[in-house]
Design a protein around this motif. Structure first.
Motif, short mmCIF file in Angstrom:
data_model
loop_
_atom_site.label_atom_id
_atom_site.label_comp_id
_atom_site.label_asym_id
_atom_site.label_seq_id
_atom_site.Cartn_x
_atom_site.Cartn_y
_atom_site.Cartn_z
N ARG B 455 -5.62 2.16 5.50
CA ARG B 455 -4.53 2.17 4.54
C ARG B 455 -5.11 1.88 3.16
O ARG B 455 -5.97 1.02 3.01
CB ARG B 455 -3.51 1.11 4.91
CG ARG B 455 -2.15 1.40 4.34
CD ARG B 455 -1.18 0.35 4.77
NE ARG B 455 -0.50 0.74 6.01
CZ ARG B 455 0.80 0.51 6.22
NH1 ARG B 455 1.52 -0.08 5.30
NH2 ARG B 455 1.36 0.88 7.34
N VAL B 456 -4.64 2.63 2.16
CA VAL B 456 -5.22 2.52 0.82
C VAL B 456 -4.87 1.18 0.18
O VAL B 456 -3.72 0.73 0.23
CB VAL B 456 -4.74 3.69 -0.06
CG1 VAL B 456 -5.10 3.46 -1.52
CG2 VAL B 456 -5.35 4.97 0.45
N ALA B 457 -5.91 0.52 -0.39
CA ALA B 457 -5.70 -0.77 -1.01
C ALA B 457 -5.14 -0.61 -2.41
O ALA B 457 -4.18 -1.27 -2.78
CB ALA B 457 -7.01 -1.54 -1.07
N GLU B 458 -5.76 0.25 -3.20
CA GLU B 458 -5.23 0.45 -4.54
C GLU B 458 -5.66 1.78 -5.14
O GLU B 458 -6.65 2.39 -4.71
CB GLU B 458 -5.61 -0.70 -5.47
CG GLU B 458 -7.09 -0.97 -5.53
CD GLU B 458 -7.42 -2.27 -6.26
OE1 GLU B 458 -6.56 -3.16 -6.31
OE2 GLU B 458 -8.54 -2.39 -6.78
N LYS B 469 -9.20 3.20 -3.60
CA LYS B 469 -10.04 2.21 -2.93
C LYS B 469 -9.45 1.94 -1.55
O LYS B 469 -8.25 1.65 -1.43
CB LYS B 469 -10.05 0.93 -3.76
CG LYS B 469 -11.18 0.00 -3.44
CD LYS B 469 -11.18 -1.17 -4.41
CE LYS B 469 -11.95 -2.32 -3.81
NZ LYS B 469 -11.73 -3.58 -4.51
N ALA B 470 -10.28 2.07 -0.53
CA ALA B 470 -9.80 1.83 0.83
C ALA B 470 -10.96 1.49 1.73
O ALA B 470 -12.13 1.65 1.35
CB ALA B 470 -9.07 3.06 1.36
#
Lengths: 207, 795
Positions: B455-458, B469-470
């Motif tokens: 899941r993508v962090a940001e 960022k992931a």
């Protein structure tokens, strides 16, 4: 009639060595329940292994296991590996993972709890980890009520760290110029109250 | 009492099923000696033809006007005996059936105790039978027309289906055109059908169908009436353009000086203040946005009026309300996307190149470009589960069901339309559950789509690109990758007006705030209110295929409902006792089906909407409501009959809801789950029927404890039951009765074990407490008598 060779083949017994089980069945859930009782471990079974915590973690590069792996290992009851991992010591408590976690797993607090557990059980930590840092940090905060970076630096500095320190001189200078770094330590207003708090928590912890 | 009751009691042996455990001869003897009982008979099989003949003959010979059959569960043979009684010329509601098989002989081993319990149960039924009244089911003609709320694909499909069957359909849409979200889509998965190409012919059919009338720019504002005969008020907002005169030439829009963001283009394009939502809109007519039009906001301009050759512009149009008579209503109000700004880490709304998947559909149809500078994006990130599958506040716990396949579709479309495109899909789990979906997923992998499991962090803008960022959880490595465009797949949430509409229609919302169906599997398109049905995404997220299938199922259910021409309504409904009501309105809040309405001078109960649960009866402070076929007199007589009989101690009365809970206890009997014979079951329409008065009567006449058993799916909800029990415990305290003597439980049919073990545990608890002392009972009886005299006085 021709014999069914394929059938014969499958009927042959193949000698295989059984793989070592990943999970010790005996205490399969014991560690999970133990963690569930720790602060931060309440929602540990809600984790859906999406990996957001690992993606978001700023100190992920220095960890041997990512936070998502730590949670998976807890699910699998891998107690020793979790408590001796560098991850729990490298966590910088920025709370990014917790604030973004879709399942409200309080990973940051959990890391602290796991650190405490590892210290209590005197589990040997990997050599690249510096529990000394955490101890010194605590001592300084206890002494002044807040952190005094130069003193911390002096206390934990090793010879091998010198080149790294040299690289950061410029950064330190700009901090100093803007008044963000004080050479002399300052104490907080009501230091006695802080000491009372720390003593009380230590007492409760012991109980 | 209408006449002197002449009761006949018929006790069944059930070929030994009953008579092996219960001494039927003794039962016959004791029951036969009760007052008003003219005849008590036993027979091998009461339900057999000779058994029924015996009842008919006895009614004739002994001039019986009440019949009690003690046999198996009424769930099994109530209709059989009602028919038998009816053919002997007696009203079928003058029959009472008492269950001495599932609730007695099959669950007890001790013959003595089982017999004593059977006598108590039958005595209760006999006492109740004295007060039975003849009733006739009502039959009502239904209006053969349907209101469909929502003109998306679900509404269009069910409207067409019903109109083809010959019903008059009114299709109400809030927007200026029907078509819904499907009109905005480029292609559909997994077949790459052009969305507009398959939707617009259906829209045209709707507009041309002689049986369908479309109301756009309209919404329902009030729903009155009852199943089969609803009256709905529809508010139609003015378009300021005459529907008949507008030829959609577009001259007005070319001259209009005001621009505004286009809703249809998801704010990625502009349109004029006088606009047509999209080219194939139905009705194909322009509309003026009153928030932007210069004349309507500032009183100047009117250029469109000057240039319209057909003189279609009409600023004098006013809001109007139309009243429609319909037999059934379909609510298919669809979905919205959750606001992606709620999830700050994706920076949606702060950078033009971060878009939602619906915006991406529009970008594809406009000719793919970056909203920021118009360049063609090459490397595109698709971020799944934005706000879905999350327990955070503002987010949704459920899966959006379409995000995965939609992103895969986009990736494959990119492969075709943009040479050298590089789609990356960041997923948590790929859900490819439909027909052909897994193959579609495999195809995307073959076409060089990069799948990252994490899941993508940001998403952070950096220079000309967006950095995603992931963690790649498969590699166990953090990745930071630059992209030209980022596409989010936000969660699907019900449309804003869903809650309001549910309140208006008197139907429930589930925990996910979508409309709630009656049964997840067996009654998926019906709601708790008869004649109101649901379809499409308003019931829960689903893709187009599922939506159209569900719409057809809904149409079929509606046709079945209306096709009978009339509906038969059970006479077991609440009614007002004349001259007692003081218009306080407490009952109105309690009614789960909105059957009670307050007029200026009176409260009325609609016998069609009322389902006879009886929740309103005990809450009335004036005792102004009663329930047919479970009247106060009947219920109290039965309670007293059951609890007076026999000298076992302690005596427990279990009030059991007649549908689910009763079925559960029956199943316990069929499974021969034996339990203590001290518990005597009394069927009630719902435990909400019971108030403090009934408990006092039970305790005064010999009971030592009371259990409420409610069905899990009952209209009397678990929290309502809990609240009622807390109140009852408080009230019992005032009479000096321990709160431990009352207990409640909810159950589903298979969970009989739960009820039976509660029975055993409860009897143990009451045994420890000991019986209620005789003085206490006398005191209660005195109080109740006084109360009775007081109420008689009042009337």
């Amino acid at each position: 009639m021709q014999p069914n060779t394929q059938l014969e083949k499958t009927n042959q017994k193949v000698e295989t060595t059984p793989a070592e089980p990943l999970v010790q069945q005996k205490d399969r859930w014991a560690f999970v329940h133990e963690v569930e009782k720790l602060p931060g471990g309440e929602n540990i079974l809600d984790c859906l292994q999406c990996g957001l915590c690992a993606g978001t973690c700023p100190t992920r590069f220095a960890m041997d296991y990512s936070p998502i792996q730590i949670i998976k290992m807890i699910h699998l009851g891998m107690r020793e590996e979790v408590l001796s991992s560098s991850t729990i010591w490298v966590c910088s408590s920025c709370y990014s993972c917790y604030s973004r976690c879709p399942r409200a797993v309080d990973i940051t607090t959990l890391m602290m709890s796991l650190r405490n557990l590892a210290m209590k059980e005197k589990i040997p930590v990997k050599k690249e980890i510096k529990p000394k840092f955490h101890k010194t940090f605590y001592e300084i905060v206890r002494k002044y009520g807040r952190l005094h970076e130069p003193e911390l630096l002096m206390k934990i500095l090793k010879k091998s760290d010198l080149p790294n320190l040299y690289n950061n001189v410029k950064f330190g200078w700009s901090l100093l110029r803007k008044g963000r770094l004080k050479l002399r330590p300052t104490k907080i207003g009501n230091h006695a109250e802080l000491l009372a708090i720390l003593e009380k928590t230590a007492k409760e912890e012991a109980q | 009492m209408l006449e002197e009751p002449r009761i006949g009691v018929f006790i069944c042996h059930c070929g030994g099923n009953i008579s092996d455990t219960i001494d039927v001869a003794r039962v016959k003897e004791i029951i036969g000696s009760l007052g008003h009982v003219k005849l008590a008979e036993t027979f091998e099989y009461m339900c057999s033809n000779p058994g029924q003949e015996m009842i008919k003959k006895a009614i004739d010979e002994h001039k019986l006007n009440r019949v009690v059959v003690a046999s198996c569960s009424p769930r099994m043979h109530l209709d059989t005996f009602r028919q038998a009684v009816k053919s002997a010329g007696l009203n079928s509601y003058l029959l009472d059936m008492i269950n001495i098989r599932e609730h007695c002989s099959w669950v007890h081993d001790d013959k003595e105790k089982a017999t004593s319990k059977a006598i108590a149960l039958i005595r209760g039924a006999v006492e109740r039978a004295k007060f039975l009244e003849p009733l006739t089911p009502k039959s009502l003609k239904v209006t053969e027309s349907v209101l469909v709320i929502g003109g998306g694909i679900a509404g269009i499909y069910s409207a067409l289906e019903l109109a083809d069957k010959g019903y008059q359909v009114y299709l109400v849409e809030r927007n200026p055109s029907i078509g819904g979200h499907m009109a905005q889509l480029s292609k559909t998965f997994p077949t790459f059908d052009c969305s507009a190409c398959i939707l617009t012919p259906k829209m045209v059919s709707v507009s041309q169908h002689p049986n369908i009338k479309i109301f756009t720019n309209a919404e329902p504002v009030a729903v009155k009436g009852s199943p089969g005969n609803y009256q709905v008020d529809i508010r139609i907002r003015p378009r300021y353009v005459n529907l008949e005169k507008c030829t959609a030439c577009g001259e007005c829009a070319r001259k209009c000086p005001v621009k505004k963001p286009s809703k249809f283009e998801e704010n990625l394009g502009q349109e004029k203040a006088i606009y047509i939502p999209f080219k194939q809109a139905i009705p194909n007519c322009y509309v003026i946005d009153k928030d932007y039009c210069l004349f309507l906001t500032r009183g100047i301009c009117r250029i469109c009026e000057r240039f319209c050759k057909g003189e279609a512009i009409d600023f004098t149009q006013q809001e109007q309300v139309v009243s429609l008579d319909v037999g059934a209503i379909i609510a298919c109000t669809g979905y919205s996307l959750i606001d992606s700004k709620l999830f700050g880490q994706y920076n949606y709304g702060y950078h033009p190149d971060i878009v939602t998947n619906l915006q991406f559909e529009r970008l594809m149809l406009q000719g793919l470009h970056k909203p920021s500078n118009g360049e063609v994006p090459k490397k595109i990130a698709f971020i799944l589960c934005v706000g879905s599958r999350s327990t955070a506040t503002n987010a949704c716990e459920y899966c959006c069901k379409i995000g995965c396949m939609n992103a895969i579709k986009h990736a494959l479309l990119l492969d075709k339309s943009v040479p050298g495109a590089e789609p990356w899909i960041f997923y948590t789990d790929i859900r490819a559950h439909g027909k052909g979906y897994e193959e579609f997923y495999a195809k995307a992998r073959e076409h060089h789509t990069t799948f990252i499991r994490g899941r993508v962090a940001e998403v952070v803008p950096k220079g000309n690109s967006l950095v995603v960022k992931a963690e790649d959880t498969v590699l166990g490595k953090q990745i930071e990758e630059p992209f030209d465009l980022v596409v989010l797949s936000p969660a699907l949430v019900p449309n804003i007006s869903t809650k309001e509409l549910a309140e208006m229609l008197g139907i429930d919302l589930g925990p996910d705030s979508f409309f709630l169906e009656v049964h997840h599997k067996l009654r998926g398109v019906e709601t708790k209110r008869e004649g109101i049905f649901i379809a499409g995404c308003a019931q829960g997220p689903k893709d187009i295929r599922e939506t159209t299938m569900e719409s057809m199922a809904t149409a079929s259910k509606v046709a079945t409902f209306l096709g009978r021409g009339k509906i038969s309504v059970s006479p077991e409904v609440a009614f007002l006792v004349p001259d007692k009501c003081n218009l306080c309105g407490v009952c109105i809040e309690q009614c789960p089906t909105k059957a009670i309405k307050k007029g200026k001078k009176e409260v009325t109960i609609d016998p069609i909407s009322c389902v006879g649960c009886g929740i309103c009866v005990p809450v009335c402070p004036k005792e102004a409501i009663d329930l047919k076929h479970s009247t106060e007199a009947q219920l109290i007589a039965q309670i007293e009959g059951v609890s007076r009989e026999g000298d076992t101690s302690p005596k427990i009365i279990a009030f059991i809801e007649r549908m689910t809970a009763y079925g559960s206890a029956d199943l316990g009997g069929q499974s021969r789950r034996s339990y203590t014979s001290q518990v005597r079951l009394v069927g009630v329409p719902s435990t909400g029927r019971l108030g403090i008065k009934h408990l006092l009567h039970a305790f005064a006449s010999g009971a030592d404890g009371v259990i409420f058993v409610e069905g899990d799916d009952s209209l009397f909800k678990e929290d309502q039951l809990r609240e009622r029990i807390i109140q009852l415990k408080k009230d019992l305290g005032k009479f000096g009765i321990q709160s431990l003597r009352i207990q409640s439980i909810t159950t589903t049919i298979p969970q009989f074990e739960k009820i039976m073990s509660l029975f055993d545990a409860f009897v143990e608890r009451i045994s420890k407490l000991g019986p209620i002392p005789r003085e206490k009972r006398e005191e209660l009886e005195k109080y109740l008598k006084g109360e009775q005299i007081a109420t008689q006085h009042a009337t």
